[in-house]
Design an enzyme around this catalytic site. Sequence first.
Site, PDB file in Angstrom:
ATOM      1  CG  MET A 140     -11.830  63.758  85.348  1.00  0.00           C
ATOM      2  SD  MET A 140     -10.820  62.297  85.337  1.00  0.00           S
ATOM      3  CE  MET A 140      -9.291  62.986  84.700  1.00  0.00           C
ATOM      4  CB  VAL A 177     -16.089  62.658  75.107  1.00  0.00           C
ATOM      5  CG1 VAL A 177     -15.783  61.615  74.031  1.00  0.00           C
ATOM      6  CG2 VAL A 177     -15.557  62.204  76.454  1.00  0.00           C
ATOM      7  CG  ASP A 205     -14.380  56.493  88.696  1.00  0.00           C
ATOM      8  OD1 ASP A 205     -14.434  57.463  87.918  1.00  0.00           O
ATOM      9  OD2 ASP A 205     -15.196  56.311  89.623  1.00  0.00           O
TER      10      ASP A 205
END
Length: 748
Positions: free
Chosen positions: A22, A25, A141
């Site tokens: 996704m 970071v 998740d």
Amino acid sequence: MADTRLIQGRYRLLDLIGRGGMGEVWRALDESLERKVAVKCLKPVGPQHDPSFTRVLRERFRREARVAAALQHRGVTVVHDFGEHDGVLYLVMELLEGRNLSQLLEDNKAHPLDVADVVDIAEQVAWALAYTHEQGIVHRDLKPANIMRLADGTVKICDFGIARLGHDIGFTSRLTGTGIAMGTPHYMSPEQISGVEVDHRSDLYSLGCVLYEIATGVPPFDLDDAWAVLVGHRDTPPEPPRTHRPELPGFFDRMVLDLLAKTPGERPADARELAHRLTAARSSGPVAAHAPRLPAGRPEQPPSRAPRLPSWTRGMTTGHKASGTWALPPTPPDPSAGLTGEWTTGVDLRAAAAVPVARRPERPTPPPEVLAVLNSRHNAGLSLGRLGRWNEAGEVHRAVAAEREHALGPDHPDTLASHYEVGFTLSRTGRAADALREFGHVAEGRERTMGPDHPETLAARQEMAYVLGQLGRHFEAHQVYAAVLASRERTMGAEHPDTLRCRHNLAFNLSRLGRLEDSYRMAHEVATARARVLGATHPDTLVTRYEVAYALGQLGRWAEALQMYREVAQDRARALGADHPDTLAARYEVGISLGRLGRSAEALELYRALVDDRTRVHGPADPETLRARHGLGVNLGRLARWEEALAEARDVCAIRERVLGADHPDTLVSRREVAVGLGWLGRWSDALTVYRQVAEARERVLGADHPDALASRNDEAHCLEQLGRGAEAAELYRRVAALRQQRGARSH
């Protein structure tokens, strides 16, 4: 995003610490609070999605981020902020120093973790899930990569809300030809695989899969083919964990199998029940036949009869009773929570020494866990404030202030920090008089305990000045600002950022006192100093340059103001982004300047574009969108397009009345603009009715002698003249003149 480096002028990206399906970071620095944070940047939405989907996605992201930011538990990663920058959605989270469970397994060369550590992790995750599920939040998740174990043993769950967002965006993979959304196959519940609605018990199943893997080294269905894994979850009973690792405790084996039940109704009822089972099992005796490994160099401790405490309590002291003066155990300063580290009360120590010990009041040091809870709730209030939920933030801070006062005392820095935040929320919700009292209380307490020149004392006094300005008491505000500025210059230096912030506020207040030349000169000096200290395009520098432009406009130097506003708008677009509220605000002032210079056609085009951008970013009913539409209508009138101007004014007025209220100042400004349009179209009788409505509302809200109310009565008198009612007009003019004279006499 890697090339941008600075997000919203605040979060400076330092180095990449993770990358997944996704997004990325980053370790980053929050330059406003000078603390390290983690910034999760989600992948940009692909061109395959139409604009309407993108709008829905952004709204979903805001909603999910707000949910995540509202979660306040030691077992859940704290979300500090969120937003969008250059088309990339981002979350700002606490920076965790530790390893996720997937990394721990890799570090252990895929061997299972120590049994004691596995049970400890299970218990902490269970309590965290109990909290989140009771807030109505399902993770969806849960997997080893989303569970972090910090250096002190604390376990935290990450990425609440992100799983559902990823599903919406389409980042999750799909089984070819099946249409089944793939989260992470090894940890999906049977109901997720079937595509039916899931509840909190789906998280319990996923937790069972995680515990199975960290306890045995392999997931419950360790197969190479994704479809075979899904079939295993749906149809195949798992092998008991003890078949892989016989030394696992029997209670743990049974618990994992209960979690991996195929139907939700066969699993534990909720995470709280699971947590109680684990706590009871741990307290009944050791969970492993061998002692857990100790880090190298740490001596073994003799066995203790005390019950084993959770790992998050390591390093905490139990406190002590104090006599005379007392101090909390040293705590690293935490600016966001108002913590000041080691602290003593503001009692005069020489006077206290003369009091016999037996007569001195004692206040026991509160247990560390109580302080931790209060700090967490304080941070929750700060998060609500950052989300603009000021009323809720105020409720949280008031409650924490009361509890801190009881536990720590009324003059403890943490108690005063909570009262300071109460004042801040009051000022943001229109309760300036209440905010003034609160900040005054904080300033007095800090002066007693820290001294008159301490930065925290000065911060409270500076907020007092700001609130005095909100109340229109600009002379008193000036006096407070001047005193704070003198103290800051003496103790910090003339170019310290806090000193420059105070000088900026003083320049702003000078303009409200009518001292326009002084305001311009000081704002120009501050802008020059901030450019030298912070950089020419730092947000604080641009705020002051914006104030310089405002002062130029007040002085009638509109060509110079226009140039300055344009430069600020361009620099903000580069530093903060084209859609940042500050960038859009500068563009609005460019339009004002163009109108003042008689360049209404240019102003009209600017406002059309600004209305489109405001509507796209903030929505059609946002106050700033309506402000831009008001500017558009005014310039339509200046171009003598009165029918269009009247229609625009009526539409904006109706929306403002619905959103802001009938007597809100912006609503009344729009209503007056309706009357102006009616007058220019020769409809003086209709205009008179509207002018009177505005005048009556302003008198009701502001008072009969307020300048805005008097201006409205003058509008009414002018309208009477146009209707041939000269005697009534003359009487109204005389009344207005008398009220102005009375007001002037009072001010002297």
